[in-house]
Write a protein that holds these residues in place. Structure first.
Motif, PDB file in Angstrom:
ATOM      1  N   ALA A  48      72.186 -27.843   6.952  1.00 11.38           N
ATOM      2  CA  ALA A  48      70.793 -28.265   7.414  1.00 11.38           C
ATOM      3  C   ALA A  48      70.857 -29.896   7.007  1.00 11.38           C
ATOM      4  N   CYS A  49      71.294 -30.107   5.794  1.00 14.01           N
ATOM      5  CA  CYS A  49      71.015 -31.417   5.191  1.00 14.01           C
ATOM      6  C   CYS A  49      71.883 -32.532   5.501  1.00 14.01           C
ATOM      7  N   SER A  69      86.882 -26.850  -3.182  1.00 14.28           N
ATOM      8  CA  SER A  69      86.368 -25.783  -2.521  1.00 14.28           C
ATOM      9  C   SER A  69      84.661 -26.050  -2.145  1.00 14.28           C
ATOM     10  N   MET A  70      84.572 -25.250  -1.268  1.00 11.00           N
ATOM     11  CA  MET A  70      82.928 -25.676  -0.565  1.00 11.00           C
ATOM     12  C   MET A  70      82.188 -24.185  -0.472  1.00 11.00           C
ATOM     13  N   ALA A  71      80.895 -24.259  -0.855  1.00 12.54           N
ATOM     14  CA  ALA A  71      79.974 -23.021  -0.729  1.00 12.54           C
ATOM     15  C   ALA A  71      78.749 -23.598   0.138  1.00 12.54           C
ATOM     16  N   VAL A  72      78.509 -23.055   1.092  1.00 13.57           N
ATOM     17  CA  VAL A  72      77.217 -23.119   1.836  1.00 13.57           C
ATOM     18  C   VAL A  72      75.928 -22.301   1.776  1.00 13.57           C
ATOM     19  N   VAL A  73      74.924 -22.835   1.339  1.00  8.64           N
ATOM     20  CA  VAL A  73      73.603 -22.179   1.099  1.00  8.64           C
ATOM     21  C   VAL A  73      73.065 -21.587   2.361  1.00  8.64           C
ATOM     22  N   ASP A  74      72.086 -20.670   2.022  1.00  6.13           N
ATOM     23  CA  ASP A  74      71.149 -20.063   3.168  1.00  6.13           C
ATOM     24  C   ASP A  74      70.417 -21.515   3.553  1.00  6.13           C
ATOM     25  N   PRO A  75      70.018 -21.662   4.923  1.00  2.00           N
ATOM     26  CA  PRO A  75      69.327 -22.836   5.205  1.00  2.00           C
ATOM     27  C   PRO A  75      67.828 -22.699   4.900  1.00  2.00           C
ATOM     28  N   VAL A  76      67.288 -21.320   4.892  1.00  4.40           N
ATOM     29  CA  VAL A  76      66.061 -21.058   4.743  1.00  4.40           C
ATOM     30  C   VAL A  76      65.530 -20.948   3.155  1.00  4.40           C
ATOM     31  N   ARG A  77      64.981 -21.973   2.272  1.00  3.98           N
ATOM     32  CA  ARG A  77      64.430 -21.945   1.022  1.00  3.98           C
ATOM     33  C   ARG A  77      63.261 -20.775   0.940  1.00  3.98           C
ATOM     34  N   ASP A  78      63.168 -20.632  -0.234  1.00 10.30           N
ATOM     35  CA  ASP A  78      61.898 -19.944  -0.651  1.00 10.30           C
ATOM     36  C   ASP A  78      61.305 -20.550  -2.117  1.00 10.30           C
ATOM     37  N   GLU A  79      60.457 -19.823  -2.656  1.00 12.40           N
ATOM     38  CA  GLU A  79      60.193 -20.556  -4.215  1.00 12.40           C
ATOM     39  C   GLU A  79      61.415 -20.728  -5.218  1.00 12.40           C
ATOM     40  N   ASP A 276      71.407 -24.237  14.565  1.00 15.87           N
ATOM     41  CA  ASP A 276      70.747 -23.319  14.034  1.00 15.87           C
ATOM     42  C   ASP A 276      70.326 -23.464  12.547  1.00 15.87           C
ATOM     43  N   HIS A 277      71.196 -23.783  11.693  1.00 14.43           N
ATOM     44  CA  HIS A 277      70.878 -24.083  10.440  1.00 14.43           C
ATOM     45  C   HIS A 277      69.821 -25.233  10.345  1.00 14.43           C
ATOM     46  N   ILE A 278      70.167 -26.527  11.037  1.00 12.81           N
ATOM     47  CA  ILE A 278      69.292 -27.595  10.968  1.00 12.81           C
ATOM     48  C   ILE A 278      67.783 -27.293  11.668  1.00 12.81           C
ATOM     49  N   LYS A 279      67.516 -26.571  12.402  1.00 14.26           N
ATOM     50  CA  LYS A 279      66.094 -26.333  12.877  1.00 14.26           C
ATOM     51  C   LYS A 279      65.490 -25.409  12.011  1.00 14.26           C
ATOM     52  N   ARG A 280      66.245 -24.055  11.804  1.00 20.52           N
ATOM     53  CA  ARG A 280      65.619 -23.221  11.068  1.00 20.52           C
ATOM     54  C   ARG A 280      65.243 -23.699   9.507  1.00 20.52           C
ATOM     55  N   HIS A 281      65.946 -24.470   8.950  1.00 19.18           N
ATOM     56  CA  HIS A 281      65.598 -25.286   7.690  1.00 19.18           C
ATOM     57  C   HIS A 281      64.255 -25.973   7.745  1.00 19.18           C
ATOM     58  N   TYR A 282      64.405 -27.009   8.812  1.00 24.60           N
ATOM     59  CA  TYR A 282      63.285 -27.947   8.644  1.00 24.60           C
ATOM     60  C   TYR A 282      62.017 -27.439   9.203  1.00 24.60           C
ATOM     61  N   VAL A 295      60.238 -21.989  15.182  1.00 30.41           N
ATOM     62  CA  VAL A 295      61.201 -22.687  15.331  1.00 30.41           C
ATOM     63  C   VAL A 295      61.397 -23.115  17.010  1.00 30.41           C
ATOM     64  N   PRO A 296      61.368 -24.178  17.437  1.00 33.46           N
ATOM     65  CA  PRO A 296      61.241 -24.427  18.785  1.00 33.46           C
ATOM     66  C   PRO A 296      62.900 -24.197  19.358  1.00 33.46           C
ATOM     67  N   LEU A 297      62.745 -23.791  20.625  1.00 33.41           N
ATOM     68  CA  LEU A 297      64.007 -23.324  21.552  1.00 33.41           C
ATOM     69  C   LEU A 297      64.684 -24.703  21.544  1.00 33.41           C
ATOM     70  N   GLY A 298      63.925 -25.854  21.722  1.00 39.97           N
ATOM     71  CA  GLY A 298      64.735 -26.886  22.365  1.00 39.97           C
ATOM     72  C   GLY A 298      65.057 -27.842  21.385  1.00 39.97           C
ATOM     73  N   PRO A 299      65.467 -29.236  21.704  1.00 38.99           N
ATOM     74  CA  PRO A 299      65.691 -29.740  23.085  1.00 38.99           C
ATOM     75  C   PRO A 299      66.788 -29.253  23.576  1.00 38.99           C
ATOM     76  N   ILE A 300      67.403 -29.410  24.880  1.00 41.06           N
ATOM     77  CA  ILE A 300      68.497 -29.078  25.646  1.00 41.06           C
ATOM     78  C   ILE A 300      69.175 -30.645  25.677  1.00 41.06           C
TER      79      ILE A 300
END
Length: 313
Positions: A48-49, A69-79, A276-282, A295-300
């Motif tokens: 997302a970043c 090597s690379m690891a990808v975090v969950d896009p939705v953070r909490d506290e 999906d990651h981008i929109k859910r994160h922000y 989370v908005p569906l658009g834009p198309i």
């Protein structure tokens, strides 16, 4: 859900980005504590970043996947911050075993007080963070890991073009890359309007700049293009609405929109973009901007539409 809205604002309500504490540099010749080696370092990113996205693209274009090597975090953070757990497009950390990225920061500096940011790189030998200073990461991939780059890897930071690349990167960072954040996280009207005005003045200038050339600098793909792309690809999906950068959309700029599609359609770009990651994160982690978390569906947007940029020099 706990808000992850950045707290760095000035007395006037202007957003001020925190300084990045870990600024180790890699070295091809072993002149730093972190020599360029294969299999030693692990890159932590969020898809997302935009800052992390740069590192993902450059790592892939240079063929460094087997070296770093690379690891990808969950896009939705909490506290607790960025989490390393299984899910669509992300997974648990099978190398270092971190459940949360904060563990890497606090193992390196138990007194660390800043935010736990991506991208960052962990050294599996010394068991510490090398860097979370995102501007240096791609430059070191390009200049210090040369011996590990794949056959035919592009020169994204050619020495003859570095002054021009650096100068362009500086203004794009101030007005565009960070400009969208200055607008989105402004806590009062005046700094918001200043940021938006500067953002669109710079986009207008880039629209003109790209009217007679395919790339930003030197007639070839460079670091400058990658840094701009990661903001442009998020612009209509997030920044127009969520960050109130709505004077115009990316699709309203014929040259910028064609340029962004041209890059997206190149090998090494499309597969790194996860809307999906981008929109859910922000939309799900900034409660003050989007309290509902919807989370908005658009834009198309047709990112595969012909761009006609190959005709340009």
């Amino acid at each position: 859900m706990t808000s992850q809205f950045p707290a760095e604002t000035s007395a006037t309500g202007a957003f001020v980005r925190q300084k990045y504490q870990f600024q180790g540099r890699f070295s091809r010749d072993g002149s730093t504590p972190f020599p360029a080696e294969a299999g030693r370092y692990r890159l932590y990113v969020s898809l997302a970043c935009p800052w992390a996205h740069r590192a993902v693209i450059v790592r892939g274009l240079l063929g460094l996947e087997d070296t770093i090597s690379m690891a990808v975090v969950d896009p939705v953070r909490d506290e607790r911050g960025w989490a390393l757990r299984d899910g669509p497009g992300h997974s648990s950390d099978g190398v270092c075993g971190f459940e949360f990225l904060s563990e890497a920061y606090l193992r390196t500096d138990p007194g660390y007080q800043g935010r736990y940011t991506v991208p960052c790189i962990w050294d599996t030998v010394t068991k510490q963070l090398v860097t979370n200073n995102y501007p240096d990461i791609t430059l070191d991939f390009e200049t210090q890991f040369v011996d590990f780059q794949g056959p035919g890897a592009p020169d994204l930071y050619p020495e003859a073009l570095r002054p021009e690349i650096d100068a362009l990167n500086a203004v794009i960072y101030t007005d565009v890359n960070d400009g969208v954040y200055k607008a989105g996280f402004a806590a009062s009207q005046a700094p918001y309007e200043e940021a938006v005005t500067r953002l669109f003045a710079r986009l207008d200038a880039l629209e003109e700049h790209l009217s007679d050339r395919r790339y930003l600098v030197g007639g070839q793909l460079t670091e400058a293009d990658i840094r701009l792309f990661t903001t442009l690809v998020r612009f209509d999906a997030v920044y127009v609405g969520h960050f109130k950068c709505n004077l115009r959309r990316l699709v309203d700029y014929p040259n910028l929109w064609g340029y962004a599609r041209d890059l997206f359609q190149r090998p090494g770009f499309r597969e790194t973009v996860n809307f999906d990651h981008i929109k859910r994160h922000y939309y799900m982690t900034h409660e003050r901007l989007n309290p509902s978390g919807v989370v908005p569906l658009g834009p198309i947007s047709d990112w595969d539409a012909p761009h006609d940029r190959a005709r340009l020099p």
